[in-house]
Design a protein around this motif. Structure first.
Motif, PDB file in Angstrom:
ATOM      1  N   THR A  51      -1.939   6.177   6.402  1.00 15.76           N
ATOM      2  CA  THR A  51      -1.785   5.652   4.540  1.00 15.76           C
ATOM      3  C   THR A  51      -3.212   6.272   4.051  1.00 15.76           C
ATOM      4  O   THR A  51      -3.008   6.725   2.995  1.00 15.76           O
ATOM      5  CB  THR A  51      -1.373   4.202   4.547  1.00 15.76           C
ATOM      6  N   GLN A  52      -4.384   5.887   4.453  1.00 20.49           N
ATOM      7  CA  GLN A  52      -5.469   6.392   3.924  1.00 20.49           C
ATOM      8  C   GLN A  52      -5.513   7.806   3.951  1.00 20.49           C
ATOM      9  O   GLN A  52      -5.917   8.608   2.916  1.00 20.49           O
ATOM     10  CB  GLN A  52      -6.677   5.941   4.910  1.00 20.49           C
ATOM     11  N   ILE A  53      -5.320   8.560   4.861  1.00 20.64           N
ATOM     12  CA  ILE A  53      -5.178  10.260   4.862  1.00 20.64           C
ATOM     13  C   ILE A  53      -4.069  10.580   3.553  1.00 20.64           C
ATOM     14  O   ILE A  53      -4.352  11.402   2.941  1.00 20.64           O
ATOM     15  CB  ILE A  53      -4.663  10.605   6.117  1.00 20.64           C
ATOM     16  N   TRP A  54      -2.960   9.894   3.689  1.00 20.88           N
ATOM     17  CA  TRP A  54      -1.975  10.344   2.787  1.00 20.88           C
ATOM     18  C   TRP A  54      -2.420   9.802   1.377  1.00 20.88           C
ATOM     19  O   TRP A  54      -2.170  10.816   0.515  1.00 20.88           O
ATOM     20  CB  TRP A  54      -0.619   9.489   2.954  1.00 20.88           C
ATOM     21  N   SER A  55      -2.965   8.755   1.050  1.00 22.64           N
ATOM     22  CA  SER A  55      -3.532   8.542  -0.187  1.00 22.64           C
ATOM     23  C   SER A  55      -4.572   9.761  -0.703  1.00 22.64           C
ATOM     24  O   SER A  55      -4.427  10.097  -1.900  1.00 22.64           O
ATOM     25  CB  SER A  55      -4.244   7.169  -0.443  1.00 22.64           C
ATOM     26  N   LEU A  56      -5.480   9.921   0.218  1.00 19.54           N
ATOM     27  CA  LEU A  56      -6.565  11.032  -0.328  1.00 19.54           C
ATOM     28  C   LEU A  56      -5.944  12.398  -0.076  1.00 19.54           C
ATOM     29  O   LEU A  56      -6.431  12.966  -1.172  1.00 19.54           O
ATOM     30  CB  LEU A  56      -7.814  10.964   1.002  1.00 19.54           C
ATOM     31  N   TYR A  57      -4.978  12.457   0.502  1.00 20.31           N
ATOM     32  CA  TYR A  57      -4.592  13.941   0.308  1.00 20.31           C
ATOM     33  C   TYR A  57      -3.745  13.837  -1.111  1.00 20.31           C
ATOM     34  O   TYR A  57      -3.746  15.125  -1.782  1.00 20.31           O
ATOM     35  CB  TYR A  57      -3.125  14.164   1.323  1.00 20.31           C
ATOM     36  N   SER A  62       0.781  -1.300  -0.083  1.00 24.39           N
ATOM     37  CA  SER A  62       0.068  -0.048  -0.055  1.00 24.39           C
ATOM     38  C   SER A  62       0.842   1.337  -0.161  1.00 24.39           C
ATOM     39  O   SER A  62       0.411   2.185  -0.739  1.00 24.39           O
ATOM     40  CB  SER A  62      -0.947   0.085   1.064  1.00 24.39           C
ATOM     41  N   GLN A  63       1.956   1.328   0.724  1.00 25.41           N
ATOM     42  CA  GLN A  63       2.831   2.527   0.802  1.00 25.41           C
ATOM     43  C   GLN A  63       3.649   2.621  -0.269  1.00 25.41           C
ATOM     44  O   GLN A  63       3.991   3.772  -0.626  1.00 25.41           O
ATOM     45  CB  GLN A  63       3.511   2.605   2.212  1.00 25.41           C
ATOM     46  N   TYR A  64       4.006   1.459  -0.859  1.00 24.70           N
ATOM     47  CA  TYR A  64       4.831   1.565  -2.331  1.00 24.70           C
ATOM     48  C   TYR A  64       4.099   2.233  -3.038  1.00 24.70           C
ATOM     49  O   TYR A  64       4.209   3.031  -4.032  1.00 24.70           O
ATOM     50  CB  TYR A  64       5.238   0.214  -2.618  1.00 24.70           C
ATOM     51  N   LEU A  65       2.665   1.754  -3.158  1.00 20.03           N
ATOM     52  CA  LEU A  65       1.847   2.367  -3.999  1.00 20.03           C
ATOM     53  C   LEU A  65       1.628   3.841  -3.869  1.00 20.03           C
ATOM     54  O   LEU A  65       1.369   4.687  -4.935  1.00 20.03           O
ATOM     55  CB  LEU A  65       0.273   1.615  -4.108  1.00 20.03           C
ATOM     56  N   THR A  66       1.503   4.459  -2.687  1.00 19.79           N
ATOM     57  CA  THR A  66       1.317   5.603  -2.416  1.00 19.79           C
ATOM     58  C   THR A  66       2.542   6.334  -3.024  1.00 19.79           C
ATOM     59  O   THR A  66       2.291   7.647  -3.392  1.00 19.79           O
ATOM     60  CB  THR A  66       1.102   6.000  -0.918  1.00 19.79           C
ATOM     61  N   ILE A  67       3.687   5.870  -2.587  1.00 16.36           N
ATOM     62  CA  ILE A  67       4.771   6.688  -3.244  1.00 16.36           C
ATOM     63  C   ILE A  67       4.898   6.916  -4.939  1.00 16.36           C
ATOM     64  O   ILE A  67       5.100   7.956  -5.252  1.00 16.36           O
ATOM     65  CB  ILE A  67       6.231   5.948  -2.905  1.00 16.36           C
TER      66      ILE A  67
END
Length: 749
Positions: free
Chosen positions: A642-648, A604-609
């Motif tokens: 991570t949810q907040i980061w993705s939405l941001y 999930s966090q790889y995808l966010t980056i």
């Protein structure tokens, strides 16, 4: 006098059955302390019996050792009885020093007694940590076996002594000679066509290779050998060899975890879990039948029972007894061995021991309760990265409950400390305490993933700290783990400077190159989250060495971690030109994480980056698809930051902007409340402060064996949870990513 001895033996049997061990020992010691001399053979048998009782039912190791040393000494001159009676030479004229130097191999009679004396004395030396005399007595025993012919009994004792010698050598770190001893045992088992015994030695050899891990090819060959031998055992015999099944499957799991082959390891976990549940069900069936049999016996004891009723009850009793015989597994000999419990000194009930080999070895790796706790731990380790938190919670509670019960049996209550332990209890206490710390560590990882910071504090970290302070020598290997978890907690609540401190301290406390590399990466991510130029420079200095050697590690944990950290650094530095070139490596890291580790949070966090970098490079459509995938996984894991980061990152999308903004606001408020609760806790400051745990120095306590471990069969190379930290747009939503499971260093418990 033989009749007197037999009478006292019978009286001792009666007291033992009643649980009156002290009275049983007194009956037997009356023979040894008698003013009238008994035949040496009678005294040898008596002393062996006393030692067995003491080893099984007490902590009086020195007393047992004294009786065994006397028995060995008597064995060496018992053959003089017949010699003296023939030639009329008084026995007391024989030089005592000369008698004590005689080897048992010169005595043609009582081979079994001599071997039992040697074996029990070896185990006694083992329990008190006297390894040099243990090796000496085992070498004499091997000489005795080598000179006693080729009978099956001789071969079995030869296997037993090689097995014990391998354990003794492992304590001294002599892996090569330990493997040589086990190979001699394997060859001997092959000569007598004893396939289960071959499997015992094959798995033991694999265990030593896993501990040493000198050459991955040697380890792989040992794994293949275990598979080959196991498949050659008939199916019905495999079902009866439950101890070997658990031992073999757990070793395979440790091997697969080490090379990060999680997909194949999961199959072994499922097999173990099914076998454990089947055995628990069978044990419950046995208990139910036993209760029914007791009730029938109670009814049959009534004097006023009518003939017809008595006949029906007797028939029912016969049926229940037959059912019990069918479901009850017995050893190959059907008899209880004279040997004491292979590990520990508590005699356990039927079905509570997982034998690995037949008598006289009759050994076990760990008690059944420890094995079942370990299986629960494996289920947690594989379920947690996938977000199966409900099942993980059940298994953690089950494991902790089992361990607490066993610690109570060992006399470890809330007030007991390391200095209070009986020497003979140190090893078994170490087994359960290390398992306890593993469960608590995974509890911390689960709660931090779910942003349950107070739970992580009170149920996990504080308990780990308290146990470590009470048992600092036994739990010495856990100090670096605790520091690492303090870093994870500090980072998850936004205290990045403190987090970096604890990660660096954790790296200093371990000799494991892998653990050091992972802690450097964690510290680097904390520095990245601080955000200033100096911190970014420190992060780069930490990432660089690991990045350059990432392909030299066994498995892919270090590689996926450092690729993630480097990608994060480039994103924070807005180095788009370098980030564009690095995208391929980031995608590779994502693919490896997904295929090999199966860690949804890191995915999930790889995808966010990747989504964030794609946005920065103006590939808006692909970026939003990537961020949606990240958000979906983060929701499954209850990973609020991570949810907040993705939405941001996704706020610019028309149509969803208002909905995303409201959802992000609710999640941010929720996270802020959790952070406030964590900061207001009485434990918060002491957990994050830049101070290592202070351990009270111990004196006059020999716990060397608790640290070094008494046996290679209890060196649990168990992976534990570690976390990889990730930032978010705002400090308040930064947290740890639970990256992986990896054991730091060799802990022989």
């Amino acid at each position: 006098m033989e009749t007197v001895a037999e009478g006292l033996w019978g009286l001792a049997d009666m007291h033992e059955k009643k649980g009156e061990i002290g009275k049983a020992v007194k009956c037997l010691e009356a023979i040894c302390q008698s003013q009238v001399s008994f035949l040496p053979i009678l005294e040898i048998k008596t002393r062996l019996r006393i030692a067995t009782l003491l080893l099984k039912h007490s902590h009086n190791l020195n007393h047992a050792k004294s009786h065994l040393e006397r028995a060995v000494c008597y064995c060496s001159y018992s053959s003089f009885v017949s010699f003296n009676s023939t030639f009329g030479i008084p026995f007391n004229t024989v030089n005592r020093f000369l008698l004590q130097q005689l080897l048992l191999k010169s005595i043609p009679s009582c081979f079994e007694l001599k071997c039992r004396a040697y074996s029990l004395l070896s185990q006694c030396y083992h329990l008190v940590g006297a390894i040099p005399p243990q090796k000496q007595i085992l070498n004499k025993a091997l000489e005795l076996a080598a000179s006693s012919g080729d009978g099956s009994s001789v071969k079995l004792w030869f296997c037993n002594f090689n097995s014990q010698l391998a354990n003794a050598l492992i304590i001294e770190g002599d892996y090569q000679n330990s493997i040589s001893a086990l190979e001699r045992g394997f060859n001997c088992a092959t000569e007598i066509c004893y396939i289960e015994l071959q499997m015992f030695f094959a798995t033991s050899i694999l265990h030593v290779h896993l501990m040493q891990w000198d050459d991955v090819n040697l380890v792989e060959r040992a794994v293949n050998k275990c598979n080959e031998v196991w498949e050659s055992i008939e199916a019905d015999k495999r079902e009866q060899s439950l101890g070997l099944l658990f031992y073999n499957e757990l070793l395979h799991i440790f091997y697969r975890l080490r090379i990060c082959d999680y997909k194949n390891a999961a199959q072994h976990v499922d097999k173990l879990d099914a076998a454990m549940k089947a055995d628990l069900q069978q044990m419950q069936h046995v208990q139910d039948l036993t209760k029914e049999l007791d009730a029938l016996n109670q009814s049959l004891s009534r004097q006023d029972l009518h003939y017809g009723d008595r006949s029906a009850l007797s028939e029912k009793k016969t049926q229940v007894q037959e059912q019990l015989r069918r479901v009850s597994r017995v050893g190959s000999s059907g008899k209880e061995s004279l040997e004491s419990a292979y590990f520990g000194n508590v005699k356990r009930a039927w079905g509570d021991k997982l034998n690995l080999a037949p008598p006289p070895i009759d050994g076990e790796w760990l008690p059944k309760s420890a094995i079942y706790a370990l299986i629960d731990l494996m289920v947690v380790i594989f379920g947690r990265p996938k977000g199966n938190f409900k099942e993980c919670g059940k298994r953690i509670q089950s494991g902790l409950r089992t361990i607490q019960e066993e610690l109570i049996k060992l006399g470890i209550s809330d007030t007991v400390r390391e200095v209070d332990l009986q020497h003979s209890a140190i090893w078994m206490a170490g087994v359960y305490l290390m398992l306890l710390m593993q469960f608590l560590e995974n509890k911390v990882a689960v709660e931090l993933t779910r942003s349950e910071f107070v739970e992580a504090q009170e149920i996990g970290l504080v308990q780990m700290r308290n146990w470590f302070l009470r048992f600092p020598t036994i739990l010495q290997a856990c100090e670096s783990i605790i520091e690492m978890l303090r870093g994870q907690y500090a980072h998850s609540v936004g205290c990045f400077s403190e987090a970096a401190f604890h990660f660096i301290e954790a790296a200093k406390l371990t000799e494991s190159k892998s653990m050091q590399a992972m802690c450097q990466v964690y510290a680097a991510v904390s520095y990245i989250c601080i955000g200033d130029a100096e911190s970014s420079s420190q992060a780069f200095d930490l990432i660089g060495p690991v990045y350059r050697m990432m392909d030299s590690f066994v498995g892919v944990r270090e590689k996926t971690s450092v690729l993630f950290a480097y990608g994060l650094l480039l994103m924070k530095q807005h180095n788009l030109q370098e980030a564009r070139r690095f995208l391929i490596r980031l995608a590779t890291g994502l693919q490896i994480t997904h295929n090999h580790l199966g860690n949804l949070q890191l995915v999930s966090q790889y995808l966010t980056i990747l989504g964030s970098l794609a946005l920065a490079l103006h590939d808006t459509g692909q970026a939003r698809e990537i961020l949606r995938s990240s958000l979906t996984l983060a929701k499954k894991l209850y990973d609020i930051p991570t949810q907040i980061w993705s939405l941001y990152q996704e706020l610019g999308e028309r149509g969803n902007e208002m909905e995303n903004s409201e959802y992000q606001g609710r999640k941010a408020d929720d996270l802020q409340k959790r952070l406030v609760d964590a900061n207001s806790s009485i434990h918060h400051i002491e957990l994050i402060e830049k101070v290592r745990l202070e351990v009270r120095q111990l004196h006059e306590l020999d716990v060397k064996r608790a640290v070094a471990g008494p046996s290679m069969r209890v060196s649990l190379d168990i992976p534990e949870s570690v976390g990889l930290l990730t930032p978010s747009p705002a400090p308040s939503s930064s947290r740890l990513v639970d990256l992986d499971t990896r054991r730091r260093g060799k802990r022989k418990i």
